[in-house]
Scaffold this motif. Structure first.
Motif, mmCIF file in Angstrom:
data_model
loop_
_atom_site.group_PDB
_atom_site.id
_atom_site.type_symbol
_atom_site.label_atom_id
_atom_site.label_comp_id
_atom_site.label_asym_id
_atom_site.label_seq_id
_atom_site.Cartn_x
_atom_site.Cartn_y
_atom_site.Cartn_z
ATOM 1 N N ARG A 49 -12.713 7.398 13.806
ATOM 2 C CA ARG A 49 -13.457 7.532 12.881
ATOM 3 C C ARG A 49 -13.742 6.128 11.771
ATOM 4 N NH1 ARG A 49 -18.264 10.356 11.144
ATOM 5 N NH2 ARG A 49 -19.115 8.943 9.456
ATOM 6 N N GLU A 59 -25.148 8.431 11.328
ATOM 7 C CA GLU A 59 -24.124 9.421 11.372
ATOM 8 C C GLU A 59 -24.341 10.020 12.708
ATOM 9 O OE1 GLU A 59 -20.834 11.317 10.627
ATOM 10 O OE2 GLU A 59 -21.573 9.613 9.375
ATOM 11 N N LYS A 62 -22.560 7.821 15.354
ATOM 12 C CA LYS A 62 -21.206 7.979 15.187
ATOM 13 C C LYS A 62 -20.474 9.457 15.710
ATOM 14 C CE LYS A 62 -20.847 5.075 11.176
ATOM 15 N NZ LYS A 62 -20.586 4.984 9.443
ATOM 16 N N SER A 63 -21.150 10.468 15.501
ATOM 17 C CA SER A 63 -20.913 11.477 16.005
ATOM 18 C C SER A 63 -20.822 11.716 17.461
ATOM 19 C CB SER A 63 -21.876 12.966 15.166
ATOM 20 O OG SER A 63 -21.817 12.975 13.965
ATOM 21 N N ALA A 67 -17.906 12.509 20.254
ATOM 22 C CA ALA A 67 -17.877 13.541 21.010
ATOM 23 C C ALA A 67 -18.009 12.864 22.554
ATOM 24 C CB ALA A 67 -19.269 14.381 20.611
#
Length: 140
Positions: A49, A59, A62-63, A67
């Protein structure tokens, strides 16, 4: 952000990496390329992160990285040739990474590819009639 108004929107399950997608995914793909350096891979693996927060990614991007959702990463402008840098950082083969984008195990995916890939039946166009009605110069 999507290719819905493009002449090639009619290909099921396909996001075409065009200029628009390249712009959307620029920072995501730059992040992926940073993983070519061992020092960056180490830093990423120590605190994913924190490393991602150094990049001007959305975002959602990034998520999706966290995942390891490669289908979502492609939808968010990722180029598969760059995205495999993430899976390589995880010690996965390209086949293992790409198989996560299907409903197949790695072994099933490899076997499918050895047998010529997925069938084109039902995978060429969402509405083949719509495409066939166009003049040849409109089918680009």
């Amino acid at each position: 952000m999507n290719n819905n108004n493009k002449p090639y929107r009619n290909i099921p399950g396909t996001t075409v990496f065009d200029g628009e997608m390249a712009r959307i995914g620029f920072h995501l793909n730059q992040f992926c390329m940073s993983l070519m350096k061992e020092a960056n891979r180490k830093t990423f693996k120590q605190n994913e992160r924190a490393y991602l927060d150094k990049w001007r990614m959305t975002e959602a991007q990034k998520s999706a990285v966290l995942a390891r959702d490669f289908n979502q990463l492609i939808a968010l402008g990722g180029n598969i040739y760059y995205l495999v840098k993430i899976s390589s950082s995880d010690g996965l083969s390209v086949a293992a990474a790409v198989s996560t984008m299907t409903n197949l195990t790695t072994e099933e995916y490899i076997e499918m590819m050895r047998c010529g890939g997925r069938s084109p039946e039902g995978n060429r166009f969402i509405d083949a009639k719509q495409y066939e009605d166009k003049k040849p110069e409109e089918k680009q």
